[in-house]
Design a protein around this motif. Sequence first.
Motif, short mmCIF file in Angstrom:
data_model
loop_
_atom_site.label_atom_id
_atom_site.label_comp_id
_atom_site.label_asym_id
_atom_site.label_seq_id
_atom_site.Cartn_x
_atom_site.Cartn_y
_atom_site.Cartn_z
N MET A 219 41.01 39.88 1.18
CA MET A 219 42.35 39.78 0.63
C MET A 219 42.48 40.42 -0.75
N THR A 220 41.37 40.48 -1.50
CA THR A 220 41.46 40.94 -2.89
C THR A 220 40.88 42.33 -3.13
N GLN A 221 40.29 42.97 -2.12
CA GLN A 221 39.69 44.30 -2.35
C GLN A 221 40.77 45.33 -2.69
N LYS A 222 40.44 46.20 -3.64
CA LYS A 222 41.38 47.23 -4.08
C LYS A 222 41.42 48.41 -3.12
N THR A 223 40.28 48.70 -2.51
CA THR A 223 40.20 49.78 -1.53
C THR A 223 39.68 49.21 -0.22
N GLU A 224 39.67 50.02 0.83
CA GLU A 224 39.20 49.55 2.13
C GLU A 224 37.68 49.62 2.23
N TYR A 225 37.00 48.98 1.28
CA TYR A 225 35.53 49.01 1.29
C TYR A 225 34.98 48.18 2.46
N TYR A 226 35.55 47.02 2.65
CA TYR A 226 35.16 46.17 3.78
C TYR A 226 36.08 46.47 4.96
N LYS A 227 35.51 46.83 6.09
CA LYS A 227 36.30 47.25 7.25
C LYS A 227 36.73 46.09 8.13
N GLY A 228 36.15 44.95 7.90
CA GLY A 228 36.48 43.80 8.73
C GLY A 228 35.56 42.65 8.42
N ILE A 229 35.67 41.59 9.21
CA ILE A 229 34.91 40.36 8.96
C ILE A 229 33.41 40.61 8.99
N PHE A 230 32.93 41.21 10.07
CA PHE A 230 31.49 41.37 10.24
C PHE A 230 30.92 42.43 9.29
N ASP A 231 31.70 43.46 9.03
CA ASP A 231 31.29 44.47 8.06
C ASP A 231 31.17 43.86 6.67
N CYS A 232 32.11 43.01 6.33
CA CYS A 232 32.10 42.33 5.03
C CYS A 232 30.88 41.42 4.91
N ALA A 233 30.64 40.61 5.94
CA ALA A 233 29.49 39.69 5.92
C ALA A 233 28.18 40.46 5.81
N THR A 234 28.06 41.56 6.56
CA THR A 234 26.84 42.38 6.55
C THR A 234 26.60 42.99 5.17
N LYS A 235 27.64 43.54 4.56
CA LYS A 235 27.50 44.18 3.25
C LYS A 235 27.18 43.17 2.16
N ILE A 236 27.78 41.99 2.23
CA ILE A 236 27.48 40.95 1.23
C ILE A 236 26.02 40.55 1.33
N CYS A 237 25.55 40.31 2.54
CA CYS A 237 24.15 39.91 2.74
C CYS A 237 23.18 41.01 2.31
N ARG A 238 23.50 42.25 2.66
CA ARG A 238 22.61 43.37 2.35
C ARG A 238 22.61 43.70 0.85
N GLU A 239 23.77 43.69 0.23
CA GLU A 239 23.88 44.13 -1.16
C GLU A 239 23.73 43.01 -2.19
N GLU A 240 24.10 41.78 -1.79
CA GLU A 240 24.09 40.69 -2.76
C GLU A 240 23.23 39.51 -2.36
#
Length: 281
Positions: A219-240
């Motif tokens: 809801m708060t991303q400025k650009t379309e960095y996260y493409k969806g629910i699973f993409d967001c979860a994967t990137k958070i786990c991988r990067e953070e």
Amino acid sequence: MLAKKETDRRKGVILSAIAGGTAGLFTDLMYFPIDSLKTRIQASIKGQNFVKEARKVGFLKGISASLVISFPAAMSFFAVYDGGKVLLSDVISNQASVSLLSAAAAEIAQNLVRNPLEVCKQRMQIGLHNTIWETLRSVHANKGYYNGFLSAIFRDIPFGAIQFPIYECLKKAALKYFSHGKNGETSLPFWVTPINGCIAASIAAFATTPLDVIKTRLMTQKTEYYKGIFDCATKICREEGFRRLFAAWHFRVFSISTGGILFFTAYEESRKLLSSALLRY
């Protein structure tokens, strides 16, 4: 006799809707500052700390969106929840299944109503916009009214499926334990409802924190960095790291569990008051 029963059912659904709307508005406003802090923690990413950046914004930024949407969203939830229980009880004998299905349908209805202004509220909370009109124009331009809608559904259906059956079971057990009086009349001590609400809400809040983090990011991303629910979860786990999915869990559990005390108490008391008022007419 059947007509009176049907009328009583309809009155019960209307009572629940109004009582639920009142309780929802009260708790949303009561815990708004904590919700703002939680949102800023969850929305922060590497190189962008919204907790620091939004210090000048104030913890009440976005409360106008909550004032507008809290009552109708909570009202729609309880109208569908209690209406669903009435309808499904005639065809499903298992009450746990009735509560679960009704809660799921109610969460979808609530999010259809809430999502557009929820997006505005969270974007204002982290300081992206100054006024609700500015936020609405920005969201409208990007056709983002339902950003994070699916993640909200994925969060709220499990939340409702956990919280309300637990609350109903605790309430049923308490009614059985404290039952007294003639003709099967029952009553509960005032302190029982807050405890039941707190237990049910705290369990559901902790269990669904990762889904809340994902919703906030979308809801708060400025650009379309996260493409969806699973993409967001994967990137958070991988990067953070996996633990980041539980960011601000203590604020979420505290606000929702103590909010559960107020919410269910306000809900049950509002029902009693409205029921007494209707009986006079």
